[in-house]
Write a protein that holds these residues in place. Structure first.
Motif, mmCIF file in Angstrom:
data_model
loop_
_atom_site.group_PDB
_atom_site.id
_atom_site.type_symbol
_atom_site.label_atom_id
_atom_site.label_comp_id
_atom_site.label_asym_id
_atom_site.label_seq_id
_atom_site.Cartn_x
_atom_site.Cartn_y
_atom_site.Cartn_z
ATOM 1 N N ALA A 336 0.857 -1.150 -0.025
ATOM 2 C CA ALA A 336 -0.064 0.069 0.177
ATOM 3 C C ALA A 336 0.922 1.351 -0.018
ATOM 4 C CB ALA A 336 -0.702 -0.019 1.244
ATOM 5 N N TYR A 337 0.548 2.256 -0.787
ATOM 6 C CA TYR A 337 1.361 3.463 -0.922
ATOM 7 C C TYR A 337 0.845 4.640 -0.096
ATOM 8 C CZ TYR A 337 4.673 6.700 -3.174
ATOM 9 O OH TYR A 337 5.383 7.656 -3.370
ATOM 10 N N ASN A 338 -0.390 4.822 -0.423
ATOM 11 C CA ASN A 338 -1.271 5.777 0.302
ATOM 12 C C ASN A 338 -0.507 7.225 0.782
ATOM 13 O OD1 ASN A 338 -3.190 4.148 0.424
ATOM 14 N ND2 ASN A 338 -2.420 3.121 2.344
ATOM 15 N N GLU A 339 -0.046 8.160 -0.059
ATOM 16 C CA GLU A 339 0.595 9.054 0.327
ATOM 17 C C GLU A 339 -0.120 10.195 1.230
ATOM 18 O OE1 GLU A 339 2.551 13.038 -2.378
ATOM 19 O OE2 GLU A 339 1.911 11.164 -3.378
ATOM 20 N N THR A 340 0.725 10.670 2.068
ATOM 21 C CA THR A 340 0.137 11.547 2.844
ATOM 22 C C THR A 340 -0.667 12.900 2.187
ATOM 23 O OG1 THR A 340 1.619 11.173 4.667
ATOM 24 C CG2 THR A 340 0.462 13.244 5.036
ATOM 25 N N CYS A 341 0.080 13.364 1.264
ATOM 26 C CA CYS A 341 -0.669 14.422 0.524
ATOM 27 C C CYS A 341 -1.871 14.012 -0.148
ATOM 28 C CB CYS A 341 0.247 14.886 -0.822
ATOM 29 S SG CYS A 341 1.809 16.033 -0.113
ATOM 30 N N ALA A 342 -2.241 12.842 -0.606
ATOM 31 C CA ALA A 342 -3.409 12.350 -0.995
ATOM 32 C C ALA A 342 -4.441 12.272 -0.008
ATOM 33 C CB ALA A 342 -3.393 10.914 -1.826
ATOM 34 N N ALA A 343 -4.149 12.110 1.206
ATOM 35 C CA ALA A 343 -4.996 12.113 2.236
ATOM 36 C C ALA A 343 -5.478 13.694 2.479
ATOM 37 C CB ALA A 343 -4.502 11.594 3.652
ATOM 38 N N ILE A 344 -4.493 14.585 2.429
ATOM 39 C CA ILE A 344 -4.946 15.989 2.884
ATOM 40 C C ILE A 344 -5.600 16.427 1.476
ATOM 41 C CG2 ILE A 344 -3.648 18.305 2.555
ATOM 42 C CD1 ILE A 344 -1.245 16.843 4.249
ATOM 43 N N GLY A 345 -5.529 15.954 0.386
ATOM 44 C CA GLY A 345 -6.442 16.354 -0.892
ATOM 45 C C GLY A 345 -7.703 15.706 -0.610
ATOM 46 N N SER A 346 -7.818 14.451 -0.184
ATOM 47 C CA SER A 346 -9.123 14.092 0.099
ATOM 48 C C SER A 346 -9.867 14.813 1.109
ATOM 49 C CB SER A 346 -8.823 12.560 0.667
ATOM 50 O OG SER A 346 -10.151 11.994 0.918
ATOM 51 N N VAL A 347 -9.423 15.373 2.165
ATOM 52 C CA VAL A 347 -10.095 16.408 3.050
ATOM 53 C C VAL A 347 -10.540 17.501 2.525
ATOM 54 C CG1 VAL A 347 -9.687 17.664 5.011
ATOM 55 C CG2 VAL A 347 -8.928 15.400 4.997
ATOM 56 N N PHE A 348 -9.599 18.039 1.362
ATOM 57 C CA PHE A 348 -10.083 19.264 0.653
ATOM 58 C C PHE A 348 -11.368 18.945 -0.057
ATOM 59 C CE2 PHE A 348 -5.346 20.827 0.271
ATOM 60 C CZ PHE A 348 -5.405 21.282 1.643
ATOM 61 N N TRP A 349 -11.143 17.882 -0.796
ATOM 62 C CA TRP A 349 -12.516 17.641 -1.789
ATOM 63 C C TRP A 349 -13.696 17.107 -0.958
ATOM 64 C CZ3 TRP A 349 -13.077 12.525 -4.909
ATOM 65 C CH2 TRP A 349 -14.401 12.574 -5.642
ATOM 66 N N ASN A 350 -13.326 16.224 0.078
ATOM 67 C CA ASN A 350 -14.906 15.934 0.870
ATOM 68 C C ASN A 350 -15.543 17.105 1.472
ATOM 69 O OD1 ASN A 350 -15.456 12.639 0.805
ATOM 70 N ND2 ASN A 350 -13.194 12.932 0.834
ATOM 71 N N GLN A 351 -14.586 18.212 1.982
ATOM 72 C CA GLN A 351 -15.361 19.181 2.487
ATOM 73 C C GLN A 351 -16.087 20.187 1.380
ATOM 74 O OE1 GLN A 351 -15.997 20.768 5.215
ATOM 75 N NE2 GLN A 351 -15.350 22.815 5.266
ATOM 76 N N ARG A 352 -15.509 20.252 0.195
ATOM 77 C CA ARG A 352 -16.087 20.832 -0.883
ATOM 78 C C ARG A 352 -17.457 20.115 -1.248
ATOM 79 N NH1 ARG A 352 -11.112 22.610 -1.024
ATOM 80 N NH2 ARG A 352 -10.571 24.609 -1.996
ATOM 81 N N MET A 353 -17.425 18.931 -1.372
ATOM 82 C CA MET A 353 -18.692 17.999 -1.521
ATOM 83 C C MET A 353 -19.732 17.947 -0.599
ATOM 84 S SD MET A 353 -18.089 16.483 -4.420
ATOM 85 C CE MET A 353 -19.053 15.172 -4.787
ATOM 86 N N PHE A 354 -19.272 18.318 0.647
ATOM 87 C CA PHE A 354 -20.186 18.515 1.748
ATOM 88 C C PHE A 354 -20.772 19.970 1.516
ATOM 89 C CE2 PHE A 354 -20.747 21.126 5.440
ATOM 90 C CZ PHE A 354 -22.003 20.653 5.813
ATOM 91 N N LEU A 355 -20.352 21.024 1.198
ATOM 92 C CA LEU A 355 -20.623 22.269 1.022
ATOM 93 C C LEU A 355 -21.559 22.152 -0.376
ATOM 94 C CD1 LEU A 355 -17.260 24.258 1.564
ATOM 95 C CD2 LEU A 355 -19.108 23.730 3.012
ATOM 96 N N LEU A 356 -21.478 21.432 -1.176
ATOM 97 C CA LEU A 356 -22.392 21.424 -2.493
ATOM 98 C C LEU A 356 -23.564 20.646 -2.120
ATOM 99 C CD1 LEU A 356 -19.835 20.249 -5.105
ATOM 100 C CD2 LEU A 356 -21.164 22.332 -5.313
ATOM 101 N N HIS A 357 -23.523 19.517 -1.366
ATOM 102 C CA HIS A 357 -24.666 18.874 -1.061
ATOM 103 C C HIS A 357 -25.135 18.677 0.216
ATOM 104 C CE1 HIS A 357 -24.105 17.174 -5.390
ATOM 105 N NE2 HIS A 357 -22.817 16.765 -4.856
ATOM 106 N N GLY A 358 -24.515 19.209 1.183
ATOM 107 C CA GLY A 358 -24.976 19.017 2.693
ATOM 108 C C GLY A 358 -25.312 17.655 3.158
ATOM 109 N N ASP A 359 -24.552 16.628 2.698
ATOM 110 C CA ASP A 359 -24.710 15.312 3.287
ATOM 111 C C ASP A 359 -23.609 14.942 4.108
ATOM 112 O OD1 ASP A 359 -24.945 12.518 3.295
ATOM 113 O OD2 ASP A 359 -26.170 12.423 1.583
ATOM 114 N N ALA A 360 -23.751 14.374 5.262
ATOM 115 C CA ALA A 360 -22.979 13.895 6.302
ATOM 116 C C ALA A 360 -22.040 12.932 5.706
ATOM 117 C CB ALA A 360 -23.433 13.599 7.397
ATOM 118 N N LYS A 361 -22.193 12.145 4.566
ATOM 119 C CA LYS A 361 -21.330 10.983 4.363
ATOM 120 C C LYS A 361 -20.019 11.565 3.817
ATOM 121 C CE LYS A 361 -23.086 10.894 -0.513
ATOM 122 N NZ LYS A 361 -23.823 9.974 -1.494
ATOM 123 N N TYR A 362 -20.114 12.902 3.437
ATOM 124 C CA TYR A 362 -18.667 13.598 2.986
ATOM 125 C C TYR A 362 -18.044 13.749 4.276
ATOM 126 C CZ TYR A 362 -21.368 13.970 -1.484
ATOM 127 O OH TYR A 362 -22.069 13.574 -2.472
#
Length: 673
Positions: A336-362
């Protein structure tokens, strides 16, 4: 220090025009949240006092600062390795600016001004800023190419450098009110506007982030050309001719998310960090322009990532060759590679998806990533790091891509400096607002100040999260008002290991989440993962929420063969692992039978304070002759995944077999299955 309104995404500043269209939900600025808990305040303080100073020092000693000094004089030799090394300074300035916004520090501000002067001196008259070329324009490093932008799609990272500079300059301006760095960024952005566009130069940026950076500058200035250019860069993807039949991700364009137009993409693909920044940029542009095709695409891509390409502790990017997503269900543990920067990017993206949809799953995915696969990337000392985040370390298997111990710095040191900018912004992910709806997303003790219908509301959290699920909130409006407090009920408290069928809990928990207001139990209804508490709130109304926090056994989808007949351990938002230090020198020999009973214990002196899991389990033992194998009883001690590798080098396991099915006898690896 001059104070300006600092909102995490919506930055209102000079020449700002009111945005007619934007995210329907807006985050509460981290500058409006004051933390009092131990878990995050200690990390933010360590980031301020250790990580950021160490990062600046390493930028200096490794030559990153010198590159800018030589670029100003147009003489010398580029003295680091990668053309994107400039961004390590930018990201550290961004993190330092977030820190300054809540913790004034004249000495730090003065140092930032000195660095910004050096950066400004390196900028060319037309706004171009890229030390790998400016040091010796006639003989730039090979990755840069002989001319500006010619290698942008493949290796130069010119626009990537611009994007991180824009992010840092916006943060610095909003934290200090000074325009010195902002002016440098705007001059560079104006060069991009003059250079790229429908009737100008065309390129799909090789490493995305310039799109996000341009949006930040648009929010500050209201200059539409910046937003238009961000969209232009996104729409350029999928136009280059590749060998579509090739399975090589570099030859077919997948590595750069460039194999097809973005609105036709439906799978998380290619370099994982680039992908996260692209999808975040698409979300930003979609919010500001109303582009429904972007929304449809990122919705499908998110479903694919969370349903088929995410590790159990929230990490992404399984394949080391290309630091990328693999095929669907390609989630090996030993490599497993799992770069730390990718996890940080995932936080950025999931926050934005929540702001778009208002769904707690993000936010469920954001929380899983934040508490596990992201903070595992920085040591408890604040100055040692993982670039990759392993899922399995065993003494008889040593893959060259798997880091067994933390490092103080890397030749490619994108992850440590990315951590430096993420950690101080964590309070900005706690709350969000849409009119009279207040969303409570993360559970961290402290106070937040929000405005509802032009009236002030103070919200105070008291808890011992993530170790305890008893949450208390005090709502104190300046006057009685109707308001909807939406408290996220995490998926893990509703028998959902992840918002897909990729992982599930082996056993259902029948204990309900209970909520009281002013001591009285209340019936509440759920909307998109939130308990909606609607009433006329008065000063010091108190909400109590109980989230059941027993130990959960997580199993994987049958399409993940590496996890067959295995369980992972979770309690609350935390994933757990066994480390050699607590388990008689080994971890890869542990069996966790299905009927195992767990106990929990908080140990304040261990790993800065953690709740550990204890259980009576089995372990596989090979005798001294190497001829006989048997099992014995032993006590398992499991620690939170994020805390591993802070006490030396040794074995670590996340997935545990439930029974011995057979033994592989290999010259390089003995694997219990």
């Amino acid at each position: 220090m001059k104070k300006l309104s600092f909102v995490f995404f919506v930055l209102i500043g000079i020449e700002a025009n009111a945005q007619k269209q934007d995210y329907p939900i807006q985050p509460v600025a981290f500058t409006n949240v004051k933390l009092t808990d131990h878990f995050w305040t200690s990390r933010i303080e360590t980031n301020r006092t250790v990580t950021i100073p160490a990062s600046f020092e390493r930028c200096k000693t490794t030559g990153r600062v010198k590159n800018f000094e030589m670029a100003a004089e147009h003489k010398g030799k580029f003295c680091t390795v990668y053309p994107f090394d400039d961004t390590d300074i930018y990201k550290t300035i961004e993190g330092a600016s977030y820190s300054l916004a809540v913790h004034p520090d004249e000495k730090l501000q003065t140092y930032l001004d000195s660095l910004i002067t050096i950066i400004g001196n390196a900028q060319e008259p037309d706004g171009y800023l890229y030390t790998a070329r400016s040091i010796d324009p006639l003989h730039p490093i090979s990755a840069a190419g002989p001319e500006r932008w010619i290698n942008e799609q493949s290796s130069s990272h010119e626009l990537y450098n611009c994007g991180h500079m824009f992010e840092a300059a916006a943060a610095h301006y909003m934290a200090t009110g000074k325009r010195n760095f902002l002016n440098i960024a705007l001059k560079n952005a104006d060069l991009l506007v003059r250079t790229f566009g429908p009737d100008k130069k065309h390129v799909a940026p090789g490493h995305e982030i310039v799109e996000m950076g341009l949006v930040r500058l648009y929010r500050i200035t209201g200059k539409r050309a910046y937003l238009d250019l961000a969209k232009f860069f996104i729409d350029e993807r999928g136009k280059k001719q590749y060998n579509k039949k090739s399975k090589n991700v570099f030859e077919n364009g997948v590595y750069w998310q460039d194999d097809k137009p973005v609105i036709e993409q439906d799978e998380a693909e290619g370099h994982a960090v680039r992908a996260m920044y692209l999808y975040s940029g698409m979300a930003d542009v979609a919010a500001l322009t109303g582009d429904k095709q972007y929304l449809a695409a990122i919705d499908k891509i998110w479903d694919n990532m969370v349903g088929k390409k995410m590790y159990v502790q929230g990490s992404i990017g399984a394949v080391g060759d290309g630091e990328r997503f693999g095929d669907n269900y390609e989630l090996p543990n030993t490599t497993a590679y799992n770069e730390t920067c990718a996890a940080i990017g995932s936080v950025f993206w999931n926050q934005r998806m929540f702001l778009l949809h208002g769904d707690a799953k993000y936010i469920d995915v954001l929380e899983k990533t934040l508490y596990n696969g992201l903070i595992s990337g920085v040591g408890l000392d604040g100055k040692s790091f993982f670039y990759t985040n392993a899922m399995q370390i065993q003494d008889n298997f040593n893959h060259p891509d798997i880091e067994r111990e933390r490092s103080g710095w890397f030749t490619c040191s994108c992850c440590p400096t990315n951590v430096a900018r993420l950690i101080p912004s964590v309070p900005g992910y706690m709350y969000a607002q849409n009119g009279k709806d207040i969303y409570v997303n993360l559970f961290i003790s402290g106070t937040a100040n929000v405005t509802v219908n032009n009236s002030k509301v103070k919200i105070t959290q008291q808890n011992n999260y993530p170790w305890n699920g008893d949450l208390a909130f005090t709502v104190a409006p300046s006057k009685a008002m109707d308001m909807n407090v939406r408290i996220r009920i995490p998926g893990w408290a509703q028998n959902e290991a992840i918002p897909s069928d990729l992982y599930r809990y082996q056993h259902q928990n029948n204990e309900n989440v209970t909520i009281k207001i002013n001591g009285e139990p209340v019936q509440y209804h759920m909307e998109k993962g939130y308990a909606v508490l609607a009433k006329k709130w008065k000063k010091n109304d108190r909400i109590e929420v109980n989230l059941p926090m027993e130990v959960r056994r997580v199993t994987a989808n049958a399409k993940l063969p590496n996890d067959d007949n295995k369980v992972a351990l979770q309690r609350g938002p935390m994933m757990y692992c066994a480390e050699w230090k607590d388990n008689f020198g080994k971890a890869a020999n542990i069996i966790v039978p299905e009927n195992t009973k767990f106990t929990t214990q908080y140990e304040g002196d261990l790993l800065n304070g953690v709740t550990v899991l204890k259980a009576d389990v089995k372990s596989v033992v090979i005798d001294d002759s190497g001829q006989n194998i048997h099992t014995k009883n032993q006590t398992l001690t499991a620690i939170p995944y994020y805390a591993w590798a802070n006490r030396g080098k040794g074995e670590m396991m996340v997935w545990f077999p439930q029974q011995v099915k057979y033994i592989d006898l290999l010259t390089s690896e003995n694997t219990v299955k």
